[in-house]
Design an enzyme around this catalytic site. Structure first.
Site, PDB file in Angstrom:
ATOM      1  N   HIS A 122      43.344  38.749   9.657  1.00  0.00           N
ATOM      2  CA  HIS A 122      43.834  37.616  10.452  1.00  0.00           C
ATOM      3  C   HIS A 122      43.704  36.358   9.593  1.00  0.00           C
ATOM      4  O   HIS A 122      42.795  36.268   8.757  1.00  0.00           O
ATOM      5  CB  HIS A 122      42.940  37.507  11.689  1.00  0.00           C
ATOM      6  CG  HIS A 122      43.396  36.552  12.734  1.00  0.00           C
ATOM      7  ND1 HIS A 122      43.207  35.199  12.627  1.00  0.00           N
ATOM      8  CD2 HIS A 122      44.021  36.749  13.920  1.00  0.00           C
ATOM      9  CE1 HIS A 122      43.681  34.600  13.701  1.00  0.00           C
ATOM     10  NE2 HIS A 122      44.188  35.519  14.512  1.00  0.00           N
ATOM     11  N   ASP A 199      34.383  40.314  10.779  1.00  0.00           N
ATOM     12  CA  ASP A 199      35.144  39.584  11.797  1.00  0.00           C
ATOM     13  C   ASP A 199      35.184  40.489  13.027  1.00  0.00           C
ATOM     14  O   ASP A 199      35.918  41.480  13.061  1.00  0.00           O
ATOM     15  CB  ASP A 199      36.545  39.292  11.250  1.00  0.00           C
ATOM     16  CG  ASP A 199      37.496  38.760  12.328  1.00  0.00           C
ATOM     17  OD1 ASP A 199      37.137  38.778  13.521  1.00  0.00           O
ATOM     18  OD2 ASP A 199      38.612  38.351  11.963  1.00  0.00           O
ATOM     19  N   GLN A 202      37.890  41.405  17.467  1.00  0.00           N
ATOM     20  CA  GLN A 202      38.514  42.485  18.245  1.00  0.00           C
ATOM     21  C   GLN A 202      37.575  43.676  18.446  1.00  0.00           C
ATOM     22  O   GLN A 202      38.008  44.718  18.948  1.00  0.00           O
ATOM     23  CB  GLN A 202      39.810  42.968  17.568  1.00  0.00           C
ATOM     24  CG  GLN A 202      40.881  41.899  17.433  1.00  0.00           C
ATOM     25  CD  GLN A 202      41.425  41.409  18.779  1.00  0.00           C
ATOM     26  OE1 GLN A 202      41.200  42.037  19.825  1.00  0.00           O
ATOM     27  NE2 GLN A 202      42.136  40.298  18.765  1.00  0.00           N
ATOM     28  N   LYS A 225      37.682  36.103  24.202  1.00  0.00           N
ATOM     29  CA  LYS A 225      38.297  37.434  24.186  1.00  0.00           C
ATOM     30  C   LYS A 225      37.403  38.458  24.881  1.00  0.00           C
ATOM     31  O   LYS A 225      37.755  39.622  24.997  1.00  0.00           O
ATOM     32  CB  LYS A 225      38.543  37.885  22.736  1.00  0.00           C
ATOM     33  CG  LYS A 225      39.582  37.042  21.993  1.00  0.00           C
ATOM     34  CD  LYS A 225      39.832  37.617  20.622  1.00  0.00           C
ATOM     35  CE  LYS A 225      40.461  36.642  19.652  1.00  0.00           C
ATOM     36  NZ  LYS A 225      41.887  36.458  19.851  1.00  0.00           N
ATOM     37  N   CYS A 363      49.246  36.062  13.633  1.00  0.00           N
ATOM     38  CA  CYS A 363      48.367  35.403  12.640  1.00  0.00           C
ATOM     39  C   CYS A 363      48.012  36.333  11.492  1.00  0.00           C
ATOM     40  O   CYS A 363      46.892  36.276  10.961  1.00  0.00           O
ATOM     41  CB  CYS A 363      47.094  34.854  13.282  1.00  0.00           C
ATOM     42  SG  CYS A 363      47.410  33.583  14.476  1.00  0.00           S
TER      43      CYS A 363
HETATM   44  N1  PMP Z   1      40.161  37.603  13.888  1.00  0.00           N
HETATM   45  C1  PMP Z   1      40.883  38.472  14.604  1.00  0.00           C
HETATM   46  C2  PMP Z   1      40.955  39.906  14.166  1.00  0.00           C
HETATM   47  C3  PMP Z   1      41.549  38.021  15.748  1.00  0.00           C
HETATM   48  O1  PMP Z   1      42.282  38.885  16.469  1.00  0.00           O
HETATM   49  C4  PMP Z   1      41.446  36.670  16.134  1.00  0.00           C
HETATM   50  C5  PMP Z   1      42.165  36.132  17.361  1.00  0.00           C
HETATM   51  N2  PMP Z   1      43.479  36.554  17.505  1.00  0.00           N
HETATM   52  C6  PMP Z   1      40.675  35.807  15.359  1.00  0.00           C
HETATM   53  C7  PMP Z   1      40.047  36.323  14.244  1.00  0.00           C
HETATM   54  C8  PMP Z   1      40.533  34.363  15.669  1.00  0.00           C
HETATM   55  O2  PMP Z   1      39.881  34.150  16.859  1.00  0.00           O
HETATM   56  P1  PMP Z   1      39.782  32.671  17.495  1.00  0.00           P
HETATM   57  O3  PMP Z   1      41.181  32.141  17.534  1.00  0.00           O
HETATM   58  O4  PMP Z   1      39.199  32.904  18.842  1.00  0.00           O
HETATM   59  O5  PMP Z   1      38.897  31.872  16.602  1.00  0.00           O
END
Ligand code: PMP
Length: 408
Positions: A122, A199, A202, A225, A363
């Site tokens: 991401h 990270d 998920q 999430k 993203c």
């Molecule tokens: N890493 C992953 C794998 C994600 O799916 C996401 C959110 N889509 C993020 C990081 C970023 O999370 P946040 O926007 O809540 O900071």
């Protein structure tokens, strides 16, 4: 017994309609819905306890501080952290990774050093490292993805070496649903005296997480999430590493002594919590963790594993559909595309049927390039979704297909 009908009664939003149809919310990888228990905790906080924490010498400040610190204990326990002093509240995964990239990266990276990421990350686990290497002269290396959506671990073994200072990898992919072998990556990192960042955006909401078992040094996740409020997430880090790091943000609360020309830093975790924090967000996240604990993360994982496999199977019956990611050991989401319909048109048409999915690059632009596409559609499931909702998705897709076919 895991009773989805009963669970759904705790989520008021799931009762609403969209365009006159029952809402089928399948955008959980972007954010989850919130149970009554979390909403009520926020209301209680504002109706009964609201005050700024830590520095107040009055009853409300004591209550707010106690609730905030209790939430820290809950979240630390939730990821089996060895202590709660290493648990820092942040805005979410993005801020947590930026914290490490600044406070650890700027201090420890030099020319010749390498950070190993994967090409499936991401943007929030890529861009902060691009900024860190730009400022330090270090270099990024990328573990490639195999065509089946898993990581090329042979390449990982070659890439992680004496120059590696940190390996950072997503635990579960928000596009491919791949669950990455982060334990193995942590082992490879440590064999080379490098650190491991996971990270967990998920994974923390969807499966049991034990940071000690993973063997990581940093673990980042987002509360929104995992049933919690927006704007509150966390970073867990090993105490001895956090102690050696520079502060990320400067200001109130993170200091011990301030002079006109220099300052000294507060103890952990406060050194990394500058200014007034998202107090109700952290307390709400504590309530979310209580809710998840009560259901049991093993049960949630099993429910989503079964539902994800069911949806994957049903979707694969649609003629010409392309499904991304591995066949097995998947997280509970499915990315797909139909050759004759643009993913954006698809999500718009599904919305008219009350079915909320997401389409775009999620993203993950470098991953899209690797897959040779601009976008996918993605249905992502959570603890309250049902097989009937997966069926509604498939039925809506078939109707969308017919609609576009009529104009072809
Ligand atoms: N890493 C992953 C794998 C994600 O799916 C996401 C959110 N889509 C993020 C990081 C970023 O999370 P946040 O926007 O809540 O900071």
């Amino acid at each position: 017994m895991y009773d989805v009908a009963e669970i759904r009664q705790n989520f008021p939003i799931l009762d609403r309609e969209v365009h006159g149809k029952p809402l089928v919310y399948l955008d959980n990888a972007a954010t989850s819905q919130k149970p009554r228990q979390v909403i009520q905790t926020l209301t209680d906080y504002y109706e009964k306890h609201n005050a700024n924490i830590h520095r107040g010498a009055h009853r409300l400040a004591e209550e707010a501080t106690a609730a905030y610190e209790e939430a820290r204990e809950k979240v630390a326990r939730f990821i089996s952290a060895p202590d709660s002093d290493g648990l820092i509240f942040t805005r979410g995964t993005t801020e947590s990774i930026n914290l490490v990239a600044h406070a650890w990266g700027r201090k420890n990276l030099r020319e010749g050093d390498e950070i190993v990421l994967t090409e499936t990350e991401h943007h929030s686990n890529l861009v902060p490292w691009q900024l860190a290497v730009r400022d330090t002269g270090a270099r990024l290396r990328f573990i490639p993805m195999l065509d089946d959506g898993t990581l090329d671990m042979e390449a990982a073994r070659r890439l992680i070496g004496p120059k590696t200072k940190l390996v950072a990898c997503t635990h579960a992919s928000n596009v491919l649903a791949t669950i990455n072998p982060v334990e193995e990556l942590a082992r490879l990192a440590h064999e080379n005296d490098a650190l491991m960042l996971v990270d967990g955006a998920q994974s923390a909401p969807h499966m049991p997480v034990d940071v000690e078992k993973l063997g990581c040094d940093f673990f980042a996740a987002s509360g929104h999430k995992m049933l919690g409020p927006t704007g509150a997430g966390f970073l867990w880090g090993r105490i001895e590493i956090l102690e050696e790091m520079e502060p990320f943000l400067g200001g109130g609360e993170m200091i011990r002594e301030v002079h006109l020309d220099h300052s000294t830093w507060n103890d952990l975790p406060y050194k990394f919590e500058a200014g007034t924090m998202n107090i109700e967000g952290a307390i709400g996240l504590g309530a979310a963790v209580d809710y998840l604990d009560e259901l049991g993360m093993e049960n949630i994982r099993e429910h989503e594993r079964r539902l994800g496999a069911y949806a994957h199977g049903r979707l694969s019956e649609i003629e010409g559909i392309v499904l991304y990611g591995p066949e097995k050991d998947r997280a509970g989401l499915v990315s797909f595309s139909l050759p004759d319909v643009h993913p954006h048109d698809l999500s718009q048409l599904l919305d008219e049927e009350g079915v909320a999915i997401r389409s775009g690059h999620h993203c993950c632009q470098p991953l899209m390039r690797r897959l040779g596409i601009a976008a996918t559609a993605r249905a992502s499931f959570y603890l309250y979704n049902t097989e009937e909702e997966a069926d509604a998705l498939v039925a809506a897709l078939v109707r969308a297909r017919e609609f576009f076919g009529a104009f072809a």
